[in-house]
Design a protein around this motif. Structure first.
Motif, PDB file in Angstrom:
ATOM      1  N   LYS A 104       0.845  -1.197   0.000  1.00 60.17           N
ATOM      2  CA  LYS A 104       0.000   0.000   0.000  1.00 60.17           C
ATOM      3  C   LYS A 104       0.889   1.260   0.000  1.00 60.17           C
ATOM      4  O   LYS A 104       1.601   1.506  -0.955  1.00 60.17           O
ATOM      5  N   ALA A 105       0.840   2.041   1.049  1.00 59.87           N
ATOM      6  CA  ALA A 105       1.604   3.291   1.063  1.00 59.87           C
ATOM      7  C   ALA A 105       3.113   3.056   1.111  1.00 59.87           C
ATOM      8  O   ALA A 105       3.894   3.961   0.806  1.00 59.87           O
ATOM      9  N   LEU A 106       3.542   1.845   1.452  1.00 61.91           N
ATOM     10  CA  LEU A 106       4.980   1.545   1.466  1.00 61.91           C
ATOM     11  C   LEU A 106       5.546   1.332   0.062  1.00 61.91           C
ATOM     12  O   LEU A 106       6.764   1.325  -0.112  1.00 61.91           O
ATOM     13  N   ASN A 107       4.662   1.090  -0.911  1.00 63.34           N
ATOM     14  CA  ASN A 107       5.106   1.030  -2.313  1.00 63.34           C
ATOM     15  C   ASN A 107       5.890  -0.198  -2.731  1.00 63.34           C
ATOM     16  O   ASN A 107       6.405  -0.244  -3.853  1.00 63.34           O
ATOM     17  N   ALA A 108       6.067  -1.172  -1.869  1.00 65.52           N
ATOM     18  CA  ALA A 108       6.796  -2.379  -2.254  1.00 65.52           C
ATOM     19  C   ALA A 108       5.836  -3.364  -2.927  1.00 65.52           C
ATOM     20  O   ALA A 108       4.616  -3.240  -2.793  1.00 65.52           O
ATOM     21  N   PRO A 109       6.362  -4.337  -3.657  1.00 66.74           N
ATOM     22  CA  PRO A 109       5.473  -5.356  -4.225  1.00 66.74           C
ATOM     23  C   PRO A 109       4.764  -6.127  -3.109  1.00 66.74           C
ATOM     24  O   PRO A 109       5.282  -6.226  -1.993  1.00 66.74           O
ATOM     25  N   PRO A 110       3.583  -6.680  -3.379  1.00 70.31           N
ATOM     26  CA  PRO A 110       2.914  -7.490  -2.362  1.00 70.31           C
ATOM     27  C   PRO A 110       3.715  -8.755  -2.064  1.00 70.31           C
ATOM     28  O   PRO A 110       4.433  -9.253  -2.925  1.00 70.31           O
ATOM     29  N   GLY A 111       3.602  -9.240  -0.846  1.00 69.21           N
ATOM     30  CA  GLY A 111       4.268 -10.499  -0.512  1.00 69.21           C
ATOM     31  C   GLY A 111       5.105 -10.483   0.744  1.00 69.21           C
ATOM     32  O   GLY A 111       5.636 -11.519   1.150  1.00 69.21           O
ATOM     33  N   THR A 112       5.226  -9.315   1.397  1.00 73.32           N
ATOM     34  CA  THR A 112       5.871  -9.262   2.713  1.00 73.32           C
ATOM     35  C   THR A 112       4.980  -8.436   3.639  1.00 73.32           C
ATOM     36  O   THR A 112       4.282  -7.532   3.192  1.00 73.32           O
TER      37      THR A 112
END
Length: 345
Positions: free
Chosen positions: A161-169
């Motif tokens: 979400k707001a962290l902008n990383a790919p989903p999965g962690t």
């Protein structure tokens, strides 16, 4: 499991401590989406037969209640319609009545666009020897949260979400109260993969000299999460909170200028990252969203779970949190309202 990877994991831990505003040693990133952290929190701190209190005002409370029931907890639900929130008095009365070992609340209820107040709830839970678990998947980085100051015992979020990383962690942190509960169990957690006895060692949080292999983590996901945490730290949490609030306010004005009604009346209770619009009278919301996708290649969504058929949702978070994107969303909505048929009824 090499020293170089441990260094990456240690950086991630420090980054999570910063974004959560905590000094908790037991801070890790789950291998999986936000649901992995959700299950990890419940599976490790609750044993079969124990009482759990869940605030349900959208889909995420529903999910946690089901997860707790599946592992044998005695679940009690506090229920509000989507967009509703619980007063501290209501929460304390329910805690006194049901005597739960765990109380769950969603900070950013993305299915309704609500940002739930948190102040004082941790104090209530401590007073009644209950752990306070908070979901910030949709709100972290977009709305202020202070794990230690607000006496939150377990906090988790998602990477995408707001962290902008790919989903999965999925970052998660446990304070000393939570650790005491989960490491003094009579029974083993129902999940091996999410057992914090092993995960605490895997992440170097248990004080042991050696980290033992537990599972194959999403290495590429960890690299991306580390970078996203570094970006937030470089810019500063306060700046991230400020930007999300400003862009959301800009979007609100534009929506109101279009004659649309915001689903959450109280501006202070709106989730900055996910704005919900009451479905405009006379329109088929599915047609509006399909038109926007077809003609503007832009995805807005309908409700989720109990808010289905009640709202349309616009997400502006992280990298996408820009006024230029808000303008594109407003133009797409204006076009859809002009060209989609309005029923005569």
């Amino acid at each position: 499991m090499h020293p170089e990877m441990y260094e990456i994991m240690n950086d991630i831990k420090r980054g999570i401590q910063y974004i959560f505003q905590t000094e908790n040693n037991m801070t890790i990133a789950m291998s999986g989406s936000g649901h992995a952290a959700m299950e990890c929190a419940v599976f490790n701190t609750v044993e079969p037969g124990e009482s759990v209190l869940v605030g349900v005002n959208g889909i995420w409370g529903e999910r946690v209640a089901e997860i707790a029931e599946r592992m044998g907890a005695n679940v009690h639900r506090m229920v509000k319609a989507p967009g509703g929130y619980f007063s501290n008095k209501e929460i304390e009365q329910a805690v006194e009545k049901h005597k739960p070992v765990l109380f769950f609340l969603t900070h950013g209820e993305s299915s309704a666009g609500l940002c739930h107040p948190v102040d004082g709830i941790g104090d209530i839970c401590r007073k009644h020897n209950c752990l306070f678990l908070v979901d910030t998947v949709a709100s972290l980085g977009a709305a202020p949260i202070f794990m230690d100051k607000q006496n939150i015992d377990i906090l988790y979020t998602g990477s995408q979400k707001a962290l902008n990383a790919p989903p999965g962690t999925a970052p998660i942190s446990f304070n000393d109260r939570a650790c005491h509960k989960m490491f003094n169990r009579k029974t083993k957690p129902v999940s091996y993969l999410f057992d914090m006895t092993y995960l605490s060692n895997y992440w170097g949080c248990d004080g042991q000299p050696a980290r033992l292999y537990h599972h194959t983590g999403p290495v590429s996901g960890f690299f991306a999460l580390r970078e996203s945490l570094a970006i937030v730290a470089e810019k500063g949490l306060e700046e991230s909170w400020k930007k999300h609030k400003e862009v959301a306010a800009y979007l609100y004005r534009g929506l109101e200028d279009l004659g649309l009604k915001l689903f959450i009346p109280d501006r202070d209770l709106r989730l900055p990252s996910v704005t919900t619009i009451a479905i405009p009278e006379g329109y088929n919301w599915r047609e509006l969203l399909a038109y926007i996708m077809k003609h503007h290649q832009m995805e807005m969504t309908g409700g989720l779970g109990p808010s289905m058929g009640m709202v349309m949702r616009i997400g502006l978070m992280g990298y996408n949190c820009e006024k230029t994107n808000a303008d594109m969303a407003l133009r797409a909505l204006a076009d859809a309202l002009k060209n989609c048929k309005k029923s005569k009824a």
